[in-house]
Design a protein around this motif. Structure first.
Motif, PDB file in Angstrom:
ATOM      1  N   PRO A  41       0.790  -1.229   0.000  1.00 47.04           N
ATOM      2  CA  PRO A  41       0.000   0.000   0.000  1.00 47.04           C
ATOM      3  C   PRO A  41       0.825   1.282   0.000  1.00 47.04           C
ATOM      4  CG  PRO A  41      -0.066  -1.016   2.157  1.00 47.04           C
ATOM      5  CD  PRO A  41       0.647  -1.971   1.251  1.00 47.04           C
ATOM      6  N   VAL A  42       2.095   1.212   0.308  1.00 44.49           N
ATOM      7  CA  VAL A  42       2.934   2.413   0.352  1.00 44.49           C
ATOM      8  C   VAL A  42       3.964   2.429  -0.775  1.00 44.49           C
ATOM      9  CG1 VAL A  42       2.631   2.874   2.815  1.00 44.49           C
ATOM     10  CG2 VAL A  42       4.453   1.337   2.058  1.00 44.49           C
ATOM     11  N   ALA A  43       3.656   1.781  -1.901  1.00 45.89           N
ATOM     12  CA  ALA A  43       4.577   1.727  -3.037  1.00 45.89           C
ATOM     13  C   ALA A  43       4.785   3.122  -3.615  1.00 45.89           C
ATOM     14  CB  ALA A  43       4.032   0.793  -4.104  1.00 45.89           C
ATOM     15  N   ARG A  44       6.025   3.425  -3.948  1.00 53.45           N
ATOM     16  CA  ARG A  44       6.369   4.723  -4.527  1.00 53.45           C
ATOM     17  C   ARG A  44       7.186   4.498  -5.789  1.00 53.45           C
ATOM     18  NH1 ARG A  44       7.586   5.101   0.853  1.00 53.45           N
ATOM     19  NH2 ARG A  44       6.190   6.420   2.067  1.00 53.45           N
ATOM     20  N   GLY A  45       7.047   5.391  -6.728  1.00 54.25           N
ATOM     21  CA  GLY A  45       7.872   5.345  -7.931  1.00 54.25           C
ATOM     22  C   GLY A  45       7.670   4.079  -8.743  1.00 54.25           C
TER      23      GLY A  45
END
Length: 83
Positions: A41-45
């Motif tokens: 849920p906190v995936a970035r880029g």
């Protein structure tokens, strides 16, 4: 009864969930039958947010496994992304 649900991993304030097939009576993070994907849920880029092995999920649903409410939403999201 067999369920398809999330098992929490990751560190404090940095959750990572595995989508697992498990017995309904077992605790959330205990042993499972098979891991069929993951949800970050906190995936970035460039990180992958959701990965589901659709073939294995369909196999387990055909055998009578019931997805949890949240997993059902993730499965429909994954199906939309694949189409």
């Amino acid at each position: 009864m067999v369920n398809i649900r999330l098992a929490r991993g990751g560190s404090k304030k940095n959750p990572f969930y595995s989508i697992v097939v498990t017995d309904k009576r077992k605790p959330r993070d205990s042993g499972y039958i098979e891991r069929v994907g993951f949800f970050n849920p906190v995936a970035r880029g460039q990180e992958i947010r959701l990965h589901v092995e659709q073939e294995r999920v369909q196999y387990w649903i055909s055998k009578g496994a019931q997805p949890s409410e949240r997993v059902a939403k993730l499965l429909s999201e994954s199906a939309k992304a694949a189409a």
